[in-house]
Motif scaffolding. Structure first.
Motif, PDB file in Angstrom:
ATOM      1  N   ILE A 441       0.785  -1.086  -0.005  1.00 35.20           N
ATOM      2  CA  ILE A 441       0.149   0.079   0.017  1.00 35.20           C
ATOM      3  C   ILE A 441       0.782   1.210   0.045  1.00 35.20           C
ATOM      4  CG2 ILE A 441      -1.647   1.330   1.620  1.00 35.20           C
ATOM      5  CD1 ILE A 441      -2.875  -1.380   2.320  1.00 35.20           C
ATOM      6  N   PRO A 445      -0.001   4.036  -3.088  1.00 36.69           N
ATOM      7  CA  PRO A 445      -1.236   4.396  -2.606  1.00 36.69           C
ATOM      8  C   PRO A 445      -2.244   4.679  -3.743  1.00 36.69           C
ATOM      9  CG  PRO A 445       0.415   5.999  -2.633  1.00 36.69           C
ATOM     10  CD  PRO A 445       1.172   4.553  -3.263  1.00 36.69           C
ATOM     11  N   GLU A 446      -1.788   5.088  -4.959  1.00 33.61           N
ATOM     12  CA  GLU A 446      -3.068   5.132  -5.945  1.00 33.61           C
ATOM     13  C   GLU A 446      -3.873   3.815  -6.039  1.00 33.61           C
ATOM     14  OE1 GLU A 446       0.090   5.813  -6.638  1.00 33.61           O
ATOM     15  OE2 GLU A 446      -0.041   8.097  -6.496  1.00 33.61           O
ATOM     16  N   PHE A 448      -4.127   1.634  -4.170  1.00 35.38           N
ATOM     17  CA  PHE A 448      -4.838   1.165  -2.853  1.00 35.38           C
ATOM     18  C   PHE A 448      -6.203   2.055  -3.131  1.00 35.38           C
ATOM     19  CE2 PHE A 448      -5.809   1.787   1.717  1.00 35.38           C
ATOM     20  CZ  PHE A 448      -6.165   0.454   1.768  1.00 35.38           C
ATOM     21  N   GLU A 449      -6.049   3.292  -3.316  1.00 35.39           N
ATOM     22  CA  GLU A 449      -7.175   3.919  -3.579  1.00 35.39           C
ATOM     23  C   GLU A 449      -8.226   3.415  -4.642  1.00 35.39           C
ATOM     24  OE1 GLU A 449      -8.672   6.248  -1.735  1.00 35.39           O
ATOM     25  OE2 GLU A 449     -10.312   6.468  -3.049  1.00 35.39           O
ATOM     26  N   LEU A 452      -9.968   0.332  -3.027  1.00 34.24           N
ATOM     27  CA  LEU A 452     -10.942   0.823  -2.263  1.00 34.24           C
ATOM     28  C   LEU A 452     -12.338   1.242  -3.038  1.00 34.24           C
ATOM     29  CD1 LEU A 452      -9.209   2.757   0.725  1.00 34.24           C
ATOM     30  CD2 LEU A 452     -10.036   0.221   0.534  1.00 34.24           C
ATOM     31  N   GLN A 453     -12.126   2.067  -4.110  1.00 25.69           N
ATOM     32  CA  GLN A 453     -13.133   2.202  -4.869  1.00 25.69           C
ATOM     33  C   GLN A 453     -13.990   1.101  -5.450  1.00 25.69           C
ATOM     34  OE1 GLN A 453     -11.714   4.978  -7.674  1.00 25.69           O
ATOM     35  NE2 GLN A 453     -11.074   6.481  -6.232  1.00 25.69           N
ATOM     36  N   HIS A 471     -15.001   2.407   4.705  1.00 25.31           N
ATOM     37  CA  HIS A 471     -14.798   3.570   5.377  1.00 25.31           C
ATOM     38  C   HIS A 471     -13.761   3.326   6.371  1.00 25.31           C
ATOM     39  CE1 HIS A 471     -15.431   7.379   7.117  1.00 25.31           C
ATOM     40  NE2 HIS A 471     -15.594   6.990   8.284  1.00 25.31           N
ATOM     41  N   ARG A 474     -10.152   3.251   4.747  1.00 23.82           N
ATOM     42  CA  ARG A 474      -9.705   4.314   4.332  1.00 23.82           C
ATOM     43  C   ARG A 474      -9.269   5.255   5.280  1.00 23.82           C
ATOM     44  NH1 ARG A 474     -13.593   5.705   0.453  1.00 23.82           N
ATOM     45  NH2 ARG A 474     -12.432   5.124  -1.531  1.00 23.82           N
ATOM     46  N   LYS A 475      -9.691   5.224   6.523  1.00 27.13           N
ATOM     47  CA  LYS A 475      -9.478   5.860   7.556  1.00 27.13           C
ATOM     48  C   LYS A 475      -8.397   5.519   8.565  1.00 27.13           C
ATOM     49  CE  LYS A 475     -12.268   9.351   6.960  1.00 27.13           C
ATOM     50  NZ  LYS A 475     -11.709  10.127   5.918  1.00 27.13           N
TER      51      LYS A 475
END
Ligand code: FAD
Length: 545
Positions: A441, A445-446, A448-449, A452-453, A471, A474-475
């Motif tokens: 991750i 990081p991109e 991972f995002e 998540l999406q 959520h 992501r946090k």
């Protein structure tokens, strides 16, 4: 007339003649969905062949008669040979026949990774130890392909569907297997502690010949025709192709000191070896041994996932078979409400494992797609952590469905239980997998995002737990992740499983899975699903009767 004491009642017949492929709706749906329907004829044939008491007997024999090491011959010469029971070779011949060691490399086409995954999953339901060299050979091929001269010599022998058990130089064999040697006494997770050294014989660097001195503490399948081994040169750890036989026709100087006396995986030999100036050829760049060999890890780790998912599936079938035939307190166990809860929960877990395994196999098909790469790089170690861990509790629970009969070695459950821990330990133990997820991750990081999406996309169909899970992921504060890595990775794997269940499983299964895995009172043990769960449809889906 049998004596009255010999009369049998309420004992369960052996499971026999069940097609492991056709009887698994989640697998069949997945194979079709993930573009591997072209392999269904082979999977149906294989499912029938593997789902017989005869094949399971081969597996039992291979484990009851573990390999024997012969260090010397009659006149005192070192031979370092491992003798396996014939059933081990029969199992390997079956796996080889299905091209499990090479299918997507030898016959690349859309769905090839998924097809191979499905076939491996069926084999894993039968016997795990013999799959070890198949996995290592499979994972070594992309690495060896980077060495054109060496690969030209090996290619046909790697791709052939025939197993050649003979202990001969590679040139004299028509089929070969490759192993891996990284772990040393002082460290397996931290391979940077490796002390085995390599001295150049002629020339230096990639493709040059070296002499290796040192040891490996776990050297599985020492009978492999070569191992990929980490050893230290002046420029750091490098990777070497170390054949069992020296090019001059002698046995290479790899002395097998002893074989491990293991808890499970007993059909397979894991040796402790010493290299006394053993011959090896450098593969990959000098000093880049760790990245070179880690390249293989995405494949070996996925095989751990498939292996554990297969183990779970077989344990579930055996548990359901037992519960269908055994009665207690006046009715078959499968009709007892509490047993239905346990079995339905096990069925959900197995389907979720199968879905995640197939999704990761699909990700292996398109490594250059950023989302697929994120699934592969971030979720493969997460799944390796989670599914291999679940298999420990899972096989224990399935054994308990058999009661006392599950605990004895004359039945199949004890072996399934002893087999479970190894996938969690080798190829990166639990904590190491969790740290690897964090590393992946951090590096992407991109990706991972994107992941998540993608995980959040099934939200509309979920009961709300999925949204909360995404959520939370992501946090999660990156600087606190290491201490809580198990918690974080568990959530990640569960979120992926919830997402896949929502997308691909029947609504009653998906909702029961999502609700229970988000419920603090569920999950610690199997069998705590809510009263409103659709037990009947879930059990029917797991194995239609
Ligand atoms: C049956 C079997 C066959 C095997 N075959 C092979 C083989 O063919 N080739 C090969 O090279 N190896 C093989 N292995 C070795 C295996 O890969 C290692 O045992 C494994 O990688 C762990 O290494 P280790 O045993 O040295 O444990 P260690 O590295 O000492 O780890 C011990 C524990 O500490 C944890 N840990 C490590 N680092 C951290 C950290 N930073 N933070 C938190 N926790 C941490 C680990 O997760 C583990 O639980 C085999 C193992 C088994 C059981």
């Amino acid at each position: 007339m049998p004596s009255p004491t010999q009369e049998l009642s309420n004992q369960v017949p052996d499971l026999d003649h069940v097609n492991l492929y056709n009887s698994d709706p989640a697998l069949v749906d997945g194979v079709r969905r993930e573009q591997a329907a072209w392999h269904e004829e082979a999977l149906t044939r294989l499912g029938a062949e593997l789902g017989t008491a005869r094949t399971w007997q081969l597996a039992a024999l291979a484990n009851r008669h573990p390999p024997i090491l012969h260090t010397h011959d009659r006149v005192g010469r070192r031979i370092d040979t491992v003798e396996y029971h014939p059933s081990w070779h029969q199992l390997l011949a079956m796996q080889r026949q299905e091209n499990l060691q090479a299918l997507p490399w030898a016959e690349p086409r859309t769905g090839a990774h998924v097809a191979r995954t499905a076939a491996y999953y069926l084999q894993a339901q039968v016997e795990s130890g013999s799959l070890c060299p198949i996995t290592m050979t499979f994972a070594s091929i992309p690495l060896l392909q980077q060495e054109p001269a060496l690969f030209a010599e090996l290619k046909d022998k790697l791709y052939t569907r025939i197993h050649d058990p003979r202990d001969l130089p590679i040139a004299d064999k028509f089929s070969i297997m490759i192993g891996m040697g990284m772990t040393e006494k002082q460290g397996g997770s931290d391979v940077r502690s490796n002390t085995t050294s390599a001295r150049p014989i002629e020339g230096e660097g990639r493709g040059a010949a070296y002499m290796l001195t040192g040891h490996k503490w776990f050297y599985s399948v020492p009978a492999c025709d070569a191992h990929l081994v980490l050893a230290r040169t002046t420029k750091g750890l490098s990777c070497f192709f170390v054949p069992r036989w020296h090019p001059d026709g002698r046995k290479n100087a790899i002395l097998i000191q002893q074989l491990k006396d293991k808890l499970g995986n007993r059909s397979n030999a894991s040796g402790e070896v010493e290299f006394e100036e053993a011959y090896g050829v450098m593969v990959g760049e000098e000093g880049r041994g760790i990245p070179t060999i880690i390249e293989m890890a995405n494949h070996t780790r996925l095989d751990c996932v498939i292996g554990s998912a297969g183990l779970m599936r077989h344990a579930l079938m055996q548990a359901m078979h037992h519960a269908r035939h055994r009665s207690a307190f006046g009715k078959p166990l499968i009709e007892q409400p509490l047993m239905r809860n346990v079995l339905a929960d096990l069925a959900l877990e197995s389907e979720a494992a199968t879905l995640l395994m197939l999704r990761l196999a699909r990700a292996a098909e398109s490594p250059d797609d950023p989302l697929e790469a994120a699934w592969r790089r971030i979720l493969t170690p997460a799944a390796k952590f989670w599914i291999c861990k679940r298999a420990l509790a899972y096989t224990g629970e399935c054994m308990e469905v058999w009661g006392g009969n599950g605990y004895v070695e004359t039945g199949p459950m004890a072996r399934l239980y002893r087999e479970a821990p190894v996938n969690s330990i080798w190829e990166g133990s639990g904590n190491v997998m969790c740290l690897d997820v964090l590393r992946a991750i951090e590096r992407d990081p991109e990706g991972f995002e994107l992941l998540l999406q993608d995980l959040a996309q099934a939200e509309s169909a979920s009961s709300g737990h999925l949204k909360t899970l995404v959520h939370v992921l992501r946090k999660a504060a990156p600087d606190e992740r290491e201490t809580f890595a198990r918690r974080f990775v568990q959530q990640l794997a569960l979120t992926a499983q919830c997402r896949l269940m929502q997308e691909h499983a029947p609504a009653e299964s998906a909702n029961a899975f999502t609700a229970s895995r988000g419920d603090a009172f569920c999950g610690a043990v199997f069998g705590a699903l809510e009263q409103s769960t659709a037990f009947g449809p879930i059990l029917h889906r797991a194995w239609p009767d």
